[in-house]
Design a protein around this motif. Sequence first.
Motif, mmCIF file in Angstrom:
data_model
loop_
_atom_site.group_PDB
_atom_site.id
_atom_site.type_symbol
_atom_site.label_atom_id
_atom_site.label_comp_id
_atom_site.label_asym_id
_atom_site.label_seq_id
_atom_site.Cartn_x
_atom_site.Cartn_y
_atom_site.Cartn_z
ATOM 1 N N THR A 1 45.810 42.494 28.434
ATOM 2 C CA THR A 1 45.560 42.577 29.876
ATOM 3 C C THR A 1 45.717 41.203 30.515
ATOM 4 O OG1 THR A 1 43.169 42.266 29.542
ATOM 5 C CG2 THR A 1 43.974 44.533 29.712
ATOM 6 N N SER A 9 44.317 39.570 33.980
ATOM 7 C CA SER A 9 43.402 39.848 35.091
ATOM 8 C C SER A 9 43.264 38.628 35.994
ATOM 9 C CB SER A 9 42.027 40.283 34.566
ATOM 10 O OG SER A 9 41.484 39.335 33.670
ATOM 11 N N PHE A 31 42.466 48.471 38.250
ATOM 12 C CA PHE A 31 43.182 48.492 36.981
ATOM 13 C C PHE A 31 44.521 49.197 37.206
ATOM 14 C CE2 PHE A 31 38.731 48.120 35.904
ATOM 15 C CZ PHE A 31 38.714 47.221 34.853
ATOM 16 N N VAL A 69 47.200 46.336 32.902
ATOM 17 C CA VAL A 69 46.956 46.878 31.565
ATOM 18 C C VAL A 69 48.274 47.365 30.969
ATOM 19 C CG1 VAL A 69 45.660 48.561 30.207
ATOM 20 C CG2 VAL A 69 44.666 47.637 32.332
ATOM 21 N N THR A 110 39.721 50.182 26.923
ATOM 22 C CA THR A 110 40.067 48.823 27.351
ATOM 23 C C THR A 110 39.386 48.498 28.676
ATOM 24 O OG1 THR A 110 42.204 48.895 26.209
ATOM 25 C CG2 THR A 110 41.984 47.318 28.011
ATOM 26 N N ILE A 111 39.346 49.471 29.588
ATOM 27 C CA ILE A 111 38.647 49.277 30.853
ATOM 28 C C ILE A 111 37.171 48.994 30.609
ATOM 29 C CG2 ILE A 111 37.857 50.462 32.949
ATOM 30 C CD1 ILE A 111 40.567 51.918 32.999
ATOM 31 N N TRP A 138 36.741 45.597 29.110
ATOM 32 C CA TRP A 138 36.944 44.551 30.123
ATOM 33 C C TRP A 138 35.701 44.412 30.983
ATOM 34 C CZ3 TRP A 138 36.743 43.456 35.215
ATOM 35 C CH2 TRP A 138 37.404 42.296 35.654
ATOM 36 N N VAL A 197 35.141 50.529 40.544
ATOM 37 C CA VAL A 197 36.355 50.618 39.736
ATOM 38 C C VAL A 197 37.393 51.467 40.462
ATOM 39 C CG1 VAL A 197 37.332 51.520 37.588
ATOM 40 C CG2 VAL A 197 35.161 50.282 37.551
ATOM 41 N N ILE A 230 41.646 52.724 40.011
ATOM 42 C CA ILE A 230 42.741 52.755 39.049
ATOM 43 C C ILE A 230 44.040 53.159 39.749
ATOM 44 C CG2 ILE A 230 41.195 53.273 37.143
ATOM 45 C CD1 ILE A 230 42.230 56.118 37.107
#
Length: 467
Positions: free
Chosen positions: A54, A56, A70, A121, A153-154, A157, A168, A170
Amino acid sequence: MHLPEPFSCERFEPVRSETFFNMQLQGQTVPFCCVCEDTVFRAPDGHPEASIFTISYERIGQEGPRPVLFLWNGGPGSATSTLHLECFGPWGIRRGSQGESVYGLEENADCLLDLCDLVFVDPVGVGLSRLLDPEKASKYYCVDGDARSVAFTIVEWLRRHGRFDSPVHILGESYGTVRACRVLAELGRSPYSESRMVLGIPVRSVTLIGLATSENGSDLEPTIALMPAMAATKLYHEGLKDLSSTHARTVLRDAWQFASTKLLNAYFQGDELDAQTIADLSVLLAAYTGLFQDYWITHHLKLDSVQDFMTQAKPGYTLDLYDSRLAVPDGTPYNPIGNSNVPILVMNGLLLPMLGVQTERLYYTGNINVNAQFHYATEALDERVKRSHLDCLRDSMTANPDMRVLFASGLFDLCTYAGNTRYAASHAGLARDRCTVREYPGGHGVYSSPEGRRAFLEDMRALLSDP
């Protein structure tokens, strides 16, 4: 499919880099930190199976929990490099005098980093992400395993960065729209299907670019689904390039009205349709699409394939699958993925070094070996509760009453059809007051034209700012 033995000069070592920058965005100086890192998935015995990389960007110094977006692309073997370098990242590919991509980076003044943090990602097998144990390909190269690894993975993170209190959001493009719907299921609390980890991570918004959730081909008869793109393409190649003009809007509206009423009714009648009606409808089809009347009569008012439109709508040329504004003269070999790949040069030669990433790995912008091994069937512990991709979206909207959804289509996209998106959004049982369906003057990437990119990012800002 037989796959050749891989060649590699790599040695996998997990990496993490942290760099700091300042940028002028929306009339203010925005200080931010960039963290590039691997998330390594391990077997119960600790053996590494796969990694997800990732990139970020987090704004520094702003109080209170900030939204975090994300993002991932599709393929399923496509990296986020296009999203990163052509729309969302703080830096984009430099443009030449004709608007073409050239080797170089320039600041992206439209970056959303003033408003929310960004996490790009790359799923297993693309970008710098890797399948470390080839025996585990079936675990990660499938709809549910792919989504499960991205979902975790989210979560990882959020844990590493101390961001469990952040809203959040996406975003997925093309196959990434399937991934987004399935990630929602993985993050949710369904006791019946998906990972059974009942995480319950709330999601505030979902952006679906180039919807690809049809599980049995096109939701609509392809001629109807493609009508917005065919009509827009005809207008463009006739010289009317501003789709916001009154005339263009009228033609696009009338074309869809014709397709969804008169043409649909004709399909319902089938062989009972009389010759005069067929002739009358073929005249209108020719007027809206540019394909000759005889084609429509011969093919019973149906487009036989998208390739027919690509090769016949503009005589003497082949239109591009991903952006029908582009055309290759007959006699010139047509490569649907293009003959150059500036993003792979820029990612490896400029951006990753600037972000402090030191690795023996090559950043792959695409990996067709992922597609070749990918298993598209979905899991179900009980066939009675097996959910479609859009079922996952609908159920997540129900569980998250504040969640909003943006469907984004490019009017020049012959790969994922705007007509399909219109149909799917209105037939999936979604809370329509929380759904926005938009079409932009762009290709498969809705941001592929300056005007499309501008309008799309305005809609993204509105979505992310919605309390």
